[in-house]
Design a protein around this motif. Structure first.
Motif, mmCIF file in Angstrom:
data_model
loop_
_atom_site.group_PDB
_atom_site.id
_atom_site.type_symbol
_atom_site.label_atom_id
_atom_site.label_comp_id
_atom_site.label_asym_id
_atom_site.label_seq_id
_atom_site.Cartn_x
_atom_site.Cartn_y
_atom_site.Cartn_z
ATOM 1 N N GLU A 364 -2.640 11.157 -0.413
ATOM 2 C CA GLU A 364 -3.382 10.896 0.838
ATOM 3 C C GLU A 364 -4.594 9.999 0.573
ATOM 4 O O GLU A 364 -4.860 9.055 1.326
ATOM 5 C CB GLU A 364 -3.827 12.220 1.461
ATOM 6 C CG GLU A 364 -2.685 12.948 2.182
ATOM 7 C CD GLU A 364 -3.109 14.340 2.646
ATOM 8 O OE1 GLU A 364 -2.211 15.086 3.087
ATOM 9 O OE2 GLU A 364 -4.323 14.664 2.539
ATOM 10 N N ALA A 365 -5.286 10.265 -0.540
ATOM 11 C CA ALA A 365 -6.480 9.456 -0.848
ATOM 12 C C ALA A 365 -6.078 7.994 -1.065
ATOM 13 O O ALA A 365 -6.675 7.081 -0.484
ATOM 14 C CB ALA A 365 -7.171 10.009 -2.090
ATOM 15 N N TYR A 366 -5.051 7.770 -1.869
ATOM 16 C CA TYR A 366 -4.607 6.398 -2.139
ATOM 17 C C TYR A 366 -4.114 5.712 -0.863
ATOM 18 O O TYR A 366 -4.405 4.542 -0.608
ATOM 19 C CB TYR A 366 -3.502 6.395 -3.205
ATOM 20 C CG TYR A 366 -4.000 6.157 -4.610
ATOM 21 C CD1 TYR A 366 -3.906 7.136 -5.602
ATOM 22 C CD2 TYR A 366 -4.570 4.938 -4.958
ATOM 23 C CE1 TYR A 366 -4.356 6.902 -6.900
ATOM 24 C CE2 TYR A 366 -5.029 4.697 -6.252
ATOM 25 C CZ TYR A 366 -4.921 5.674 -7.223
ATOM 26 O OH TYR A 366 -5.376 5.436 -8.504
ATOM 27 N N ALA A 367 -3.374 6.442 -0.027
ATOM 28 C CA ALA A 367 -2.856 5.837 1.212
ATOM 29 C C ALA A 367 -4.022 5.411 2.110
ATOM 30 O O ALA A 367 -4.038 4.294 2.646
ATOM 31 C CB ALA A 367 -1.949 6.826 1.934
ATOM 32 N N GLY A 368 -5.042 6.271 2.193
ATOM 33 C CA GLY A 368 -6.206 5.944 3.030
ATOM 34 C C GLY A 368 -6.924 4.695 2.530
ATOM 35 O O GLY A 368 -7.275 3.801 3.305
ATOM 36 N N LEU A 369 -7.087 4.601 1.203
ATOM 37 C CA LEU A 369 -7.806 3.452 0.630
ATOM 38 C C LEU A 369 -6.996 2.172 0.789
ATOM 39 O O LEU A 369 -7.527 1.118 1.147
ATOM 40 C CB LEU A 369 -8.131 3.750 -0.824
ATOM 41 C CG LEU A 369 -9.185 4.854 -1.015
ATOM 42 C CD1 LEU A 369 -9.187 5.396 -2.430
ATOM 43 C CD2 LEU A 369 -10.572 4.330 -0.645
#
Ligand code: GLA
Length: 428
Positions: A364-369
């Motif tokens: 989720e963190a990578y997708a958001g960034l």
């Protein structure tokens, strides 16, 4: 001979079977690579160490890769990435360990550039002027620093870090000036400017036309406090114009290279304000700074899409390309609030085991960034991961990258690909 009936039904079921087969192969086909998935947005690259550049196994320091692992790392770099950065071998300490014109060690750096040319990579040079991993001889001289009355015993070893060949960045306690770093009689402003000029002319000149982007100055900003610049040996001996001089010398050595200012914690609004003030003052002096490097050593807790979106929007006000230069996302419990690139504190920031639900939170963190990077792809031109997999990462305990130590893609990889293909990663 009995012929197969060609009733309309059988033709339909044949067609359906064929379509299914095509669909299935499409489904099971390998997901697009990072470089292909993002080719219409930005370069996707990776920092490589000496094992990959020289195709040699290293069982030293904290990079333990045997030849089978190195071959797999190299294959992954070639498969997924179209840009490279050098983790260590172009830093002053590694490429110019001894004083003077014959004090250079070009072997590992040449291997890095050759690897890039051979594999058609967009090659970055890192870094020319930094307070980390810079040998003491660079700052040494006969001038007693303010407040010092007589010559202390020679500073024993390089306080700025290990000299292990190809070794990862290590910094003595406190690094930099004053705290266990360089101390003792120092060079004059003129002497240090000359050393900086000669180093930049030699190194940038050697790779002219091959290295397309240079981190000219790294981490000159101070953390916290009101001062814009940290009291590094460069700032203390030359003065604040050491930055402008470095860019001037680099532009002279290769007028076609993109010259970048690189720093960490630009997700933090206070540090970002300092960067914007610094770059604006350089632009007013017509200093050839041509891109902003945001290291982006972050964590699964922050920044969110919204925070990164705001940071990029503010950085865009400088009107310069933005490069994400040392990207990794810490998923260890320790350091969830840290965005520092400071190795000294790194061990502490990856302590305490992994956060719960690690794979989902990292995805989720990578997708958001990546959603934020895509939203700003008019200015975000390069994304560089700091290491090819969790096994070679300087934050290995935080499992911060898209590939595990066996070079297998993690759910975060599918999530990053999914941002542009719309394919949702398989449910955890
Ligand atoms: C900083 C430097 C990099 C690297 C990382 C972590 O961010 O710019 O070269 O040394 O620290 O090791």
């Amino acid at each position: 001979m009995k012929t197969r009936s060609t009733t309309p039904d059988s033709r339909l079921s044949l067609l359906a079977a064929a379509l299914l087969a095509i669909g299935a192969t499409a489904q099971s086909a390998d997901p697009p690579t990072l470089k292909d998935a993002y080719k219409d947005h930005f370069y996707v690259g990776v920092a490589i160490n000496r094992t990959i550049a020289t195709s040699t196994a290293v069982l030293a320091d904290n990079v333990n890769r045997n030849m089978e692992q190195v071959d797999r790392d190299i294959a992954l770099v070639k498969q997924q990435f179209n840009q490279i950065s050098p983790e260590n071998d172009l830093k002053w300490q590694l490429i110019h360990p001894r004083e003077g014109a014959d004090g250079y060690n070009f072997g590992p750096a040449d291997a890095y550039v050759d690897f890039g040319v051979k594999n058609n990579m967009y090659i970055v040079g890192h870094t020319l002027v930094w307070h980390g991993q810079t040998p003491n001889w660079v700052f040494q001289g006969t001038n007693l620093p303010p407040g010092m009355t007589n010559t202390p015993p020679a500073a024993a070893a390089d306080a700025n870090g290990t000299n292990a060949p190809g070794g990862r960045r290590g910094r003595g306690p406190g690094g930099g000036f004053g705290r266990g770093g360089f101390s003792g009689p120092r060079a004059s402003r003129e002497e240090l400017l000359q050393r900086m000029h000669d180093h930049i002319a030699t190194v940038v000149g050697r790779y002219k036309g091959k290295i397309k982007v240079w981190d000219v100055v790294n981490e000159a900003l101070s953390d916290g406090g009101t001062n814009i610049l940290r009291p590094s040996p460069w700032e203390q001996i030359i003065g604040p114009d050491f930055i402008a001089k470095a860019f001037e010398y680099a532009h002279e050595a290769d007028p076609d290279a993109i010259l970048r200012y690189n720093d960490y914690s630009l997700e933090n609004s206070g540090k970002r304000r300092k960067l914007i003030a610094l770059i604006k003052s350089l632009q007013e002096q017509h200093v050839p700074v041509m891109a902003i490097g945001s290291q982006t050593h972050v964590s699964v807790s922050s920044p969110s899409f919204e925070e990164e979106d705001r940071a990029l929007t503010e950085l865009e006000t400088l009107g310069l390309p933005i490069h994400i230069t040392e990207f990794d996302v810490n998923s260890a419990q320790g350091g969830q609030r840290s965005t520092s690139g400071d190795v000294a504190g790194n061990a502490a920031t990856t302590q305490g085991g992994l956060v719960s639900d690690t794979d989902r939170r990292l995805a989720e963190a990578y997708a958001g960034l990546f959603r934020a990077f895509v939203k700003h792809d008019k200015s975000v031109k390069v994304i560089t991961f700091w290491g090819v997999n969790d096994g070679v990462s300087w934050r290995a305990q935080g499992r911060p990258l898209l590939f595990d130590a066996q070079d297998k893609p993690k759910p975060a990889f599918d999530a990053v690909i999914g941002v542009v293909t719309g394919q949702q990663p398989a449910a955890q």
